[in-house]
Design an enzyme around this catalytic site. Structure first.
Site, mmCIF file in Angstrom:
data_model
loop_
_atom_site.group_PDB
_atom_site.id
_atom_site.type_symbol
_atom_site.label_atom_id
_atom_site.label_comp_id
_atom_site.label_asym_id
_atom_site.label_seq_id
_atom_site.Cartn_x
_atom_site.Cartn_y
_atom_site.Cartn_z
ATOM 1 N N LYS A 156 6.915 16.713 10.730
ATOM 2 C CA LYS A 156 5.536 16.489 11.410
ATOM 3 C C LYS A 156 4.638 17.478 10.863
ATOM 4 O O LYS A 156 5.078 18.537 10.370
ATOM 5 C CB LYS A 156 5.771 16.548 12.765
ATOM 6 C CG LYS A 156 6.220 17.899 13.332
ATOM 7 C CD LYS A 156 6.651 17.744 14.927
ATOM 8 C CE LYS A 156 7.064 19.158 15.411
ATOM 9 N NZ LYS A 156 7.702 19.301 16.676
ATOM 10 N N TYR A 216 -16.373 43.153 5.461
ATOM 11 C CA TYR A 216 -17.146 43.049 6.834
ATOM 12 C C TYR A 216 -16.971 44.041 7.891
ATOM 13 O O TYR A 216 -15.675 44.604 7.977
ATOM 14 C CB TYR A 216 -17.031 41.692 7.492
ATOM 15 C CG TYR A 216 -17.479 40.365 7.071
ATOM 16 C CD1 TYR A 216 -19.002 40.338 6.897
ATOM 17 C CD2 TYR A 216 -17.057 39.496 6.480
ATOM 18 C CE1 TYR A 216 -19.551 39.360 6.188
ATOM 19 C CE2 TYR A 216 -17.637 38.283 5.982
ATOM 20 C CZ TYR A 216 -18.976 38.225 5.861
ATOM 21 O OH TYR A 216 -19.595 37.053 5.180
HETATM 22 C C1 PLP Z 1 8.968 19.953 16.594
HETATM 23 C C2 PLP Z 1 10.281 19.154 17.296
HETATM 24 C C3 PLP Z 1 11.634 19.563 16.553
HETATM 25 C C4 PLP Z 1 11.970 20.672 15.757
HETATM 26 O O1 PLP Z 1 11.750 21.826 16.466
HETATM 27 P P1 PLP Z 1 12.000 23.258 15.901
HETATM 28 O O2 PLP Z 1 11.903 24.369 17.101
HETATM 29 O O3 PLP Z 1 10.759 23.452 14.708
HETATM 30 O O4 PLP Z 1 13.330 23.219 15.104
HETATM 31 C C5 PLP Z 1 12.560 18.966 17.534
HETATM 32 N N1 PLP Z 1 12.311 17.790 18.065
HETATM 33 C C6 PLP Z 1 11.028 17.668 18.527
HETATM 34 C C7 PLP Z 1 10.884 16.515 19.589
HETATM 35 C C8 PLP Z 1 10.037 18.363 18.037
HETATM 36 O O5 PLP Z 1 8.918 17.727 18.520
#
Ligand code: PLP
Length: 357
Positions: free
Chosen positions: A47, A257
């Site tokens: 994702k 800045y």
């Molecule tokens: C993002 C996510 C993961 C991965 O988690 P990490 O902590 O990045 O390993 C796994 N399961 C779900 C449902 C997620 O939303």
């Protein structure tokens, strides 16, 4: 300026900013996590454009290594990967909210994760078919409440993966065992093909947490959520930026800045094409460093405030670096998180759209 070949007429010049993604390290991390998952297979959370690493390069590399389950959060993220990954291997975590979404999932073969009875209704009304189901075992975010598991509508589902998600897998907390017990109870109640609970840190909680499928994200991309994972994980992502200008400054001169850095003697400094608009946030002001030689060179500390599109570094330790040369930022995630106060997740996903990936 460094000598580069001429561009074809009309071609857009390359960005002064690129994200180096070490696909070999990525695959090595996945293999390590798959091994650490014991009898379970490791999938991959891809994702948010593979946490910023670039899903269109990451997913095929992991598919080639043997990964068979990919988790995205939006339909658009699934659509981006449809030509690269078999549709049933794509699990969409947020699930369908409208009939159009459910119909798109059925038409493409992308597997929705159903998170509520509303989504169950939506999926069944569109005709149903293989799906995943998320059960909330204590995080109180997305997922069917345990109290809904007796609902008769669930009997009509063809559940592939029955998932739950750990709220604090990286912490030593009783919540982990409580969530694991509820997940086991949910597995007794709902017929399913495979069960999944662990994210990256959850894999290190042991076999009771593995089920059939684990879902690492962070650790694939070089994040180290718990000390036990450190020996198994390699850095994957490294921002690189071009030096736009080299300047000589004198004692008493200030940089950037609000003039937060003052030179105590003559200095040679470089302006690089990386700023907070690229996700190199202002918490890096006066902290962290770049290096020449693809990251192997001497430490070139960040000076003064990070601007929107630029950051200034001290070139004192690298007299050979010139305008047009490239530097790599020190971006080992555990250390970068310690230094900036950002989470390792934010350090990855904040990296913006201007990077050539
Ligand atoms: C993002 C996510 C993961 C991965 O988690 P990490 O902590 O990045 O390993 C796994 N399961 C779900 C449902 C997620 O939303």
């Amino acid at each position: 300026m460094s000598t580069e070949p001429d561009l074809p007429f009309g071609a857009v010049p390359p960005a002064p900013l690129r994200l180096h993604c070490d696909l070999e390290a990525l695959v090595a991390n996945w293999r390590a996590l798959d091994r650490l998952s014991g009898a379970a297979s490791a999938g991959a959370a891809v994702k948010a454009d593979a946490y910023g690493a670039g899903a269109r390069r990451v997913a095929p590399a992991l598919l080639g290594a043997g990964c068979r389950d990919f988790f995205v959060a939006h339909w658009q993220e699934a659509a981006e990967l449809l030509a690269l990954v078999p549709a049933p291997a794509l699990a969409m975590l947020h699930g369908p909210l409208t009939a159009a979404e459910a119909q798109w999932a059925r038409a493409t073969g992308v597997r929705p994760v159903l998170n509520s009875l509303t989504q169950v209704d939506c999926w069944l009304a569109a005709g149903g078919g293989p799906c995943h189901v998320m059960v909330d075992t204590g995080m109180n975010r997305l997922g069917l409440p345990m109290a809904a598991l007796g609902d008769p509508r669930l009997a009509a589902l063809e559940i592939d993966v029955l998932l739950s998600h750990l709220a604090a897998a990286e912490d030593e907390t009783e919540l982990n065992a409580r969530q694991q017990e509820r997940w086991m109870a949910a597995r007794q109640r709902l017929p399913h093909r495979r069960a999944s609970l662990a994210n990256s840190a959850g894999i290190m909680l042991g076999a009771d947490y593995h089920g059939d499928l684990t879902r690492p994200g962070l650790a694939l991309y070089g994040g180290v959520p718990c000390a036990a994972l450190a020996p198994h994980i390699r850095q994957v992502v490294r921002p690189e930026a071009a030096i736009l200008q080299v300047r000589e400054i004198a004692a008493g001169d200030t940089v950037g800045y609000n003039a937060t850095f003052t030179a105590t003697g003559p200095m040679r400094i470089g302006v690089i094409a990386l700023g907070y608009a690229d996700g190199f946030l202002r918490c890096w002001s006066g902290k962290g460093a770049a290096r020449g030689d693809s990251g192997a060179g001497a430490v070139l500390p960040v000076l003064g405030r990070v601007s929107m599109d630029m950051t200034v570094i001290d070139l004192g330790a690298a007299p050979a670096l010139r305008e047009g040369d490239w530097v790599s930022l020190d971006y080992a995630l555990p250390q970068a998180a310690e230094l900036t106060g950002l989470s390792q997740y934010e350090l990855l996903t904040a990296l913006g759209r201007r990077f050539a990936r």
